[in-house]
Write a protein that holds these residues in place. Structure first.
Motif, PDB file in Angstrom:
ATOM      1  N   THR A   1       0.793  -1.230   0.000  1.00 19.95           N
ATOM      2  CA  THR A   1       0.000   0.000   0.000  1.00 19.95           C
ATOM      3  C   THR A   1       0.826   1.281   0.000  1.00 19.95           C
ATOM      4  N   LEU A   2       2.133   1.156   0.177  1.00 15.92           N
ATOM      5  CA  LEU A   2       2.975   2.343   0.321  1.00 15.92           C
ATOM      6  C   LEU A   2       2.916   3.263  -0.895  1.00 15.92           C
ATOM      7  N   GLU A   3       2.830   2.692  -2.071  1.00 21.84           N
ATOM      8  CA  GLU A   3       2.738   3.525  -3.275  1.00 21.84           C
ATOM      9  C   GLU A   3       1.505   4.420  -3.206  1.00 21.84           C
ATOM     10  N   GLY A   4       0.378   3.849  -2.852  1.00 20.88           N
ATOM     11  CA  GLY A   4      -0.844   4.630  -2.727  1.00 20.88           C
ATOM     12  C   GLY A   4      -0.752   5.673  -1.632  1.00 20.88           C
ATOM     13  N   ILE A   5      -0.101   5.317  -0.524  1.00 22.17           N
ATOM     14  CA  ILE A   5       0.073   6.248   0.583  1.00 22.17           C
ATOM     15  C   ILE A   5       0.916   7.448   0.142  1.00 22.17           C
ATOM     16  N   VAL A   6       1.986   7.200  -0.575  1.00 23.05           N
ATOM     17  CA  VAL A   6       2.847   8.290  -1.048  1.00 23.05           C
ATOM     18  C   VAL A   6       2.105   9.149  -2.073  1.00 23.05           C
ATOM     19  N   LEU A   7       1.379   8.525  -2.974  1.00 24.57           N
ATOM     20  CA  LEU A   7       0.609   9.304  -3.951  1.00 24.57           C
ATOM     21  C   LEU A   7      -0.452  10.157  -3.256  1.00 24.57           C
ATOM     22  N   ALA A   8      -1.081   9.604  -2.228  1.00 22.64           N
ATOM     23  CA  ALA A   8      -2.081  10.370  -1.471  1.00 22.64           C
ATOM     24  C   ALA A   8      -1.416  11.560  -0.787  1.00 22.64           C
TER      25      ALA A   8
ATOM     26  N   TYR B   1       8.446  16.406  -6.024  1.00 16.54           N
ATOM     27  CA  TYR B   1       7.476  15.582  -6.745  1.00 16.54           C
ATOM     28  C   TYR B   1       6.075  16.136  -6.540  1.00 16.54           C
ATOM     29  N   SER B   2       5.310  16.139  -7.627  1.00 20.44           N
ATOM     30  CA  SER B   2       3.903  16.521  -7.528  1.00 20.44           C
ATOM     31  C   SER B   2       3.082  15.540  -8.356  1.00 20.44           C
ATOM     32  N   LEU B   3       1.902  15.280  -7.882  1.00 19.90           N
ATOM     33  CA  LEU B   3       1.007  14.341  -8.551  1.00 19.90           C
ATOM     34  C   LEU B   3       0.489  14.962  -9.839  1.00 19.90           C
ATOM     35  N   ASN B   4       0.555  14.223 -10.930  1.00 19.64           N
ATOM     36  CA  ASN B   4       0.030  14.723 -12.202  1.00 19.64           C
ATOM     37  C   ASN B   4      -1.311  14.045 -12.495  1.00 19.64           C
ATOM     38  N   VAL B   5      -1.872  14.303 -13.655  1.00 20.59           N
ATOM     39  CA  VAL B   5      -3.190  13.774 -14.015  1.00 20.59           C
ATOM     40  C   VAL B   5      -3.189  12.244 -14.005  1.00 20.59           C
ATOM     41  N   GLN B   6      -2.156  11.650 -14.575  1.00 23.86           N
ATOM     42  CA  GLN B   6      -2.069  10.187 -14.604  1.00 23.86           C
ATOM     43  C   GLN B   6      -1.955   9.631 -13.181  1.00 23.86           C
ATOM     44  N   GLY B   7      -1.192  10.292 -12.339  1.00 23.62           N
ATOM     45  CA  GLY B   7      -1.050   9.876 -10.952  1.00 23.62           C
ATOM     46  C   GLY B   7      -2.353  10.018 -10.178  1.00 23.62           C
ATOM     47  N   GLN B   8      -3.098  11.073 -10.457  1.00 26.17           N
ATOM     48  CA  GLN B   8      -4.394  11.278  -9.806  1.00 26.17           C
ATOM     49  C   GLN B   8      -5.365  10.159 -10.186  1.00 26.17           C
ATOM     50  N   ALA B   9      -5.371   9.784 -11.453  1.00 27.14           N
ATOM     51  CA  ALA B   9      -6.236   8.683 -11.901  1.00 27.14           C
ATOM     52  C   ALA B   9      -5.833   7.377 -11.224  1.00 27.14           C
ATOM     53  N   TYR B  10      -4.534   7.155 -11.109  1.00 26.44           N
ATOM     54  CA  TYR B  10      -4.038   5.947 -10.441  1.00 26.44           C
ATOM     55  C   TYR B  10      -4.443   5.953  -8.967  1.00 26.44           C
ATOM     56  N   LEU B  11      -4.346   7.124  -8.325  1.00 24.21           N
ATOM     57  CA  LEU B  11      -4.715   7.243  -6.920  1.00 24.21           C
ATOM     58  C   LEU B  11      -6.216   6.974  -6.724  1.00 24.21           C
TER      59      LEU B  11
ATOM     60  N   GLU C   1      -8.065   5.031  -8.499  1.00 22.57           N
ATOM     61  CA  GLU C   1      -8.221   3.578  -8.617  1.00 22.57           C
ATOM     62  C   GLU C   1      -7.727   2.879  -7.341  1.00 22.57           C
ATOM     63  N   PHE C   2      -6.635   3.375  -6.778  1.00 27.25           N
ATOM     64  CA  PHE C   2      -6.123   2.827  -5.517  1.00 27.25           C
ATOM     65  C   PHE C   2      -7.189   2.929  -4.432  1.00 27.25           C
ATOM     66  N   TRP C   3      -7.855   4.095  -4.290  1.00 24.42           N
ATOM     67  CA  TRP C   3      -8.868   4.272  -3.254  1.00 24.42           C
ATOM     68  C   TRP C   3     -10.075   3.378  -3.498  1.00 24.42           C
ATOM     69  N   LYS C   4     -10.457   3.163  -4.749  1.00 26.51           N
ATOM     70  CA  LYS C   4     -11.564   2.236  -5.045  1.00 26.51           C
ATOM     71  C   LYS C   4     -11.198   0.824  -4.622  1.00 26.51           C
ATOM     72  N   THR C   5      -9.985   0.416  -4.956  1.00 29.25           N
ATOM     73  CA  THR C   5      -9.512  -0.914  -4.579  1.00 29.25           C
ATOM     74  C   THR C   5      -9.430  -1.035  -3.067  1.00 29.25           C
ATOM     75  N   TRP C   6      -8.905  -0.012  -2.404  1.00 24.22           N
ATOM     76  CA  TRP C   6      -8.801  -0.009  -0.952  1.00 24.22           C
ATOM     77  C   TRP C   6     -10.184  -0.158  -0.311  1.00 24.22           C
ATOM     78  N   SER C   7     -11.169   0.587  -0.814  1.00 17.65           N
ATOM     79  CA  SER C   7     -12.524   0.513  -0.274  1.00 17.65           C
ATOM     80  C   SER C   7     -13.103  -0.890  -0.437  1.00 17.65           C
ATOM     81  N   PHE C   8     -12.913  -1.470  -1.607  1.00 18.69           N
ATOM     82  CA  PHE C   8     -13.396  -2.831  -1.867  1.00 18.69           C
ATOM     83  C   PHE C   8     -12.787  -3.810  -0.866  1.00 18.69           C
TER      84      PHE C   8
END
Length: 109
Positions: free
Chosen positions: A12-19, A77-87, A89-96
């Motif tokens: 989950t660390l990747e998602g945590i860093v992106l968040a 580092y700053s989150l870009n559009v592609q990173g935001q979309a990935y994030l 998806e990460f939150w949807k997966t996390w919720s599931f």
């Protein structure tokens, strides 16, 4: 919790860093320090730097070199559009996963 927490954190660390980057741009040490303040005390700087290289290579963040008073320029580092979309998806997966695990914990199937 030691080893088990470490293993779960790896996934989950990747998602945590992106968040973290979704709130504001930051450099590696800043991210590490903030995560430690949040209770992730065992996270090594090297782990975060390696992860930042991976997410940069995958195009999830934008990088800007900013002058530093204490040495070479810092990579911010700053989150870009592609990173935001990935994030997202990460939150949807996390919720599931979270919902399913909560059902299991309560004895539901």
């Amino acid at each position: 919790m030691g080893k088990q927490l470490t293993e779960m954190l790896k996934g989950t660390l990747e998602g945590i860093v992106l968040a973290t980057l979704s709130d504001r741009a930051a450099y590696g040490y800043e991210i590490t320090a903030w995560l430690r303040e949040q209770g992730f005390s065992d996270i090594a700087e090297g782990t975060i730097y390696a992860l930042l290289v991976r997410i940069e290579q995958r195009g999830l963040v934008d990088v800007e070199k900013v002058p530093s008073e204490k040495g070479p320029p810092r990579k911010v580092y700053s989150l870009n559009v592609q990173g935001q979309a990935y994030l997202e998806e990460f939150w949807k997966t996390w919720s599931f996963l979270s919902e399913r695990l909560d059902q299991l914990r309560k004895g539901g199937r």
